[in-house]
Design an enzyme around this catalytic site. Sequence first.
Site, short mmCIF file in Angstrom:
data_model
loop_
_atom_site.label_atom_id
_atom_site.label_comp_id
_atom_site.label_asym_id
_atom_site.label_seq_id
_atom_site.Cartn_x
_atom_site.Cartn_y
_atom_site.Cartn_z
N ASP A 180 37.10 42.45 45.38
CA ASP A 180 37.42 41.33 44.50
C ASP A 180 36.31 40.29 44.68
OD1 ASP A 180 38.33 39.03 43.28
OD2 ASP A 180 40.19 38.87 44.44
N TRP A 198 44.05 35.59 48.85
CA TRP A 198 43.91 36.50 47.72
C TRP A 198 43.98 37.96 48.11
CZ3 TRP A 198 45.42 34.51 43.51
CH2 TRP A 198 45.21 33.16 43.29
N LYS A 206 34.99 31.18 37.17
CA LYS A 206 34.37 30.40 38.25
C LYS A 206 32.85 30.36 38.09
CE LYS A 206 38.30 31.99 40.76
NZ LYS A 206 39.12 30.82 41.03
N1 PMP Z 1 40.97 36.60 43.41
C1 PMP Z 1 40.36 35.48 43.78
C2 PMP Z 1 39.32 35.55 44.85
C3 PMP Z 1 40.69 34.26 43.18
O1 PMP Z 1 40.08 33.13 43.55
C4 PMP Z 1 41.67 34.25 42.16
C5 PMP Z 1 42.05 32.98 41.42
N2 PMP Z 1 41.62 31.82 41.86
C6 PMP Z 1 42.30 35.44 41.83
C7 PMP Z 1 41.91 36.61 42.45
C8 PMP Z 1 43.38 35.48 40.78
O2 PMP Z 1 42.84 35.26 39.56
P1 PMP Z 1 43.76 34.98 38.27
O3 PMP Z 1 44.38 33.65 38.46
O4 PMP Z 1 42.75 35.02 37.17
O5 PMP Z 1 44.74 36.07 38.20
#
Ligand code: PMP
Length: 369
Positions: free
Chosen positions: A175, A106, A199
């Site tokens: 994040d 991520w 989550k």
């Molecule tokens: N950051 C993290 C740590 C994630 O786990 C995720 C999605 N699992 C995201 C960003 C991206 O999120 P989205 O799919 O809502 O764009």
Amino acid sequence: MDRKQVVNFGAGPAKLPQSVLVQAQKELLNYNGTGISVLEMSHRSSDFAKIINTTADALRELLHVPDNYKILFFQGGGSGQFSAVPLNLIGLKEDRCADYLVTGAWSAKAAKEAEKYGKVNVVHPKLDSYNKIPERSTWSLNPSASYVYYCCNETVHGVEFNFIPDTKGVVLVSDMSSNFLSRPVDVSKFGLIFAGAQKNVGCAGVTVVIVREDLLGRASKECPVIMDYQVQAENNSLYNTPPCFSIYIMGLVLEWIRNQGGADAMDQLNKQKADMINDIIDQSNGFYSCPVDVACRSRMNIPFRIGKKEGDENLEKSFLDGASKLGMISLKGHRSVGGIRVSLYNAVTVEDAKALVTYMEQFLRDHKK
Ligand code: PMP
């Protein structure tokens, strides 16, 4: 399968507390005597104003968010914030550069996106595999960076920061999509925190941004208006139609968290659940193996392999099949890493984790040579 028989270990969208679903169901057709559903309600109505304000207030209370921070709600997910963060903040200083820690899938995606808008400096030597946080002594932070960015919990690789990086005064951005409100956090150490709800605090569709007020009004001119933190702050996140129902669900989950004892209670429960899973992994003499350095193993997402270090795919398949027969679902590791991944977000109970441990013990007895 009946809902009662299922234990959902999904990485997100993930399990919600039963009481939240029951309340949402109860209120679905007629919210609070309005005669309509939240799904049908104007985002400009006084009823919705109450919902969005109560949700923001609950977040402020649960995380002790200081008065000089705004709490905003966005669409576009965590991925939307990979763009919004640089679009709003990379121009804070003339050099238009930002420091990124890249400790998993991520943060790697976030760094790649930020490269469109400025210079990105990955502050540590590149990792061969995402299973640890590089030693602090290997980081070279740039004092003239606009911000330092990191992902507090890497959902795919299971790497979690147990400390807040010291940036020597440079704005810190995190994040927290997959460990938000799973434990207390000192918001005052951050310039900005963002997190998708799906989550730990709700369902998909809404992303929370907590941002220090002095960072507003610095967006680059190419920043889309709906991503501009200043514009959303001035409009109480109602510049355009927000994800109303997702905000409502978040409000219900936050009330549930408060009733459980708040961020401290989540912290204790999440530690207890993760310890249970880690213990069986560590006591299995290598039958189960987690690739992540013990110091930064995530309490939210625990990836592991079965049979041998690189995983025996037949055994893993039979583990997943057996789990699924017992109603334990969504345990398959992310497609990029394989193996198994257990996600233990706030709504997953100690009993859920115990059921998995019992199954892991049985599977170990049945298959260990
Ligand atoms: N950051 C993290 C740590 C994630 O786990 C995720 C999605 N699992 C995201 C960003 C991206 O999120 P989205 O799919 O809502 O764009």
